[in-house]
Design an enzyme around this catalytic site. Structure first.
Site, PDB file in Angstrom:
ATOM      1  N   GLY A  55       0.842  -1.194   0.000  1.00 30.42           N
ATOM      2  CA  GLY A  55       0.000   0.000   0.000  1.00 30.42           C
ATOM      3  C   GLY A  55       0.872   1.238   0.000  1.00 30.42           C
ATOM      4  O   GLY A  55       1.957   1.245  -0.600  1.00 30.42           O
ATOM      5  N   CYS A  56       0.429   2.276   0.654  1.00 30.64           N
ATOM      6  CA  CYS A  56       1.159   3.544   0.688  1.00 30.64           C
ATOM      7  C   CYS A  56       2.611   3.338   1.116  1.00 30.64           C
ATOM      8  O   CYS A  56       2.882   2.849   2.219  1.00 30.64           O
ATOM      9  CB  CYS A  56       0.471   4.513   1.653  1.00 30.64           C
ATOM     10  SG  CYS A  56       1.372   6.057   1.901  1.00 30.64           S
ATOM     11  N   PHE A  57       3.555   3.737   0.249  1.00 31.17           N
ATOM     12  CA  PHE A  57       4.959   3.480   0.587  1.00 31.17           C
ATOM     13  C   PHE A  57       5.458   4.336   1.730  1.00 31.17           C
ATOM     14  O   PHE A  57       6.467   4.012   2.366  1.00 31.17           O
ATOM     15  CB  PHE A  57       5.892   3.572  -0.627  1.00 31.17           C
ATOM     16  CG  PHE A  57       5.711   4.741  -1.551  1.00 31.17           C
ATOM     17  CD1 PHE A  57       5.252   5.974  -1.107  1.00 31.17           C
ATOM     18  CD2 PHE A  57       6.014   4.609  -2.895  1.00 31.17           C
ATOM     19  CE1 PHE A  57       5.107   7.042  -1.976  1.00 31.17           C
ATOM     20  CE2 PHE A  57       5.876   5.676  -3.784  1.00 31.17           C
ATOM     21  CZ  PHE A  57       5.418   6.901  -3.313  1.00 31.17           C
ATOM     22  N   TRP A  58       4.769   5.443   2.020  1.00 30.07           N
ATOM     23  CA  TRP A  58       5.164   6.238   3.194  1.00 30.07           C
ATOM     24  C   TRP A  58       5.131   5.384   4.455  1.00 30.07           C
ATOM     25  O   TRP A  58       5.983   5.541   5.341  1.00 30.07           O
ATOM     26  CB  TRP A  58       4.197   7.398   3.400  1.00 30.07           C
ATOM     27  CG  TRP A  58       4.149   8.429   2.330  1.00 30.07           C
ATOM     28  CD1 TRP A  58       5.040   8.612   1.298  1.00 30.07           C
ATOM     29  CD2 TRP A  58       3.150   9.443   2.183  1.00 30.07           C
ATOM     30  NE1 TRP A  58       4.646   9.677   0.528  1.00 30.07           N
ATOM     31  CE2 TRP A  58       3.499  10.205   1.034  1.00 30.07           C
ATOM     32  CE3 TRP A  58       2.013   9.781   2.898  1.00 30.07           C
ATOM     33  CZ2 TRP A  58       2.732  11.287   0.603  1.00 30.07           C
ATOM     34  CZ3 TRP A  58       1.246  10.864   2.478  1.00 30.07           C
ATOM     35  CH2 TRP A  58       1.602  11.606   1.335  1.00 30.07           C
ATOM     36  N   CYS A  59       4.153   4.506   4.542  1.00 30.40           N
ATOM     37  CA  CYS A  59       3.949   3.701   5.752  1.00 30.40           C
ATOM     38  C   CYS A  59       4.848   2.474   5.803  1.00 30.40           C
ATOM     39  O   CYS A  59       4.965   1.831   6.854  1.00 30.40           O
ATOM     40  CB  CYS A  59       2.491   3.246   5.849  1.00 30.40           C
ATOM     41  SG  CYS A  59       1.307   4.603   6.029  1.00 30.40           S
TER      42      CYS A  59
END
Length: 227
Positions: A55-59
């Protein structure tokens, strides 16, 4: 006097136009803020590569970066056809890429099997339509192996998770061969550090941590050496 002034201004504008218009045209017709393909030569010497989509690569950066043996975690895109895709293109779902991270790890300090354990504790492996608040193929999960050893370890780890009865639904996270990986635009790298307030707000409202806490409970945190 006025005419001379306007002639000077006109001349300056012409000169600016001669130099600026071609540059502006190139800027406007070129795909801006595009990503860059990572080559083997860019992998730090002595380190191996693990590639995960969650999912979101920030996380997906923080859980790995805090561990000993991790040199760097790079946010990027993989699995699609478009060369050097931009964030806007990937997030729109039109390129076939997923958001992913590459983890550069020292196998003498931390094993690939341990990285897999960390990975499973960051995602919902039963969701094949996105992750948490982010919907669409571009936010689906995946393990991208770089050699046969990683492939075998990933398959065994997935099977073990399926047999644990921790999840009621099928584990749908695919295990597939690594493809070209594009490093995302620089403002995405270490986003959780550069934009802490915005990141914390996004993550707190994404539903990720609530799900992981409910699913893993006291097993969520692994006893691995931290930096």
């Amino acid at each position: 006097m006025k005419r001379k002034k306007w002639l000077i201004i006109a001349g300056v504008l012409v000169i600016i136009g001669i130099f600026a218009i071609p540059e502006a045209y190139a800027y406007l017709t070129k795909r801006n803020y595009e990503s860059e393909a990572i080559t083997q030569e860019q992998v730090p010497e002595g380190y191996q590569v693990a590639t995960f989509a969650g999912g979101c690569f920030w996380c997906m950066e923080p859980p790995f970066e805090k561990l000993k043996g991790i040199q760097e975690v790079v946010s990027g895109y993989t699995g699609g056809d478009t060369k050097n895709p931009s964030y806007k293109e990937v997030s729109s779902g039109g390129t076939g890429h997923v958001e992913a991270v590459q983890v550069y790890y020292d196998p003498e300090v931390i094993s690939y099997e341990q990285l897999l354990q960390v990975f499973w504790r960051q995602i919902n492996p039963t969701d094949d339509e996105g992750q948490f608040v982010d919907r669409g193929f571009q936010y689906t999960t995946g393990i991208f192996y770089h050699n046969e050893e990683q492939k075998q370890a990933a398959m065994e780890s997935k099977q073990k998770l399926a047999e644990s009865d921790r999840f009621e639904s099928e584990i749908v996270t695919p295990v597939q061969q690594a493809e070209e990986f594009y490093r995302a635009e620089e403002y995405h790298q270490d986003y959780y550090k550069k934009n802490k307030v915005r990141y914390d707000f996004y993550r707190g409202n994404s539903g990720r941590d609530d799900y992981l806490e409910d699913t893993w409970g006291s097993d969520r945190e692994l006893d691995l050496p931290k930096k």
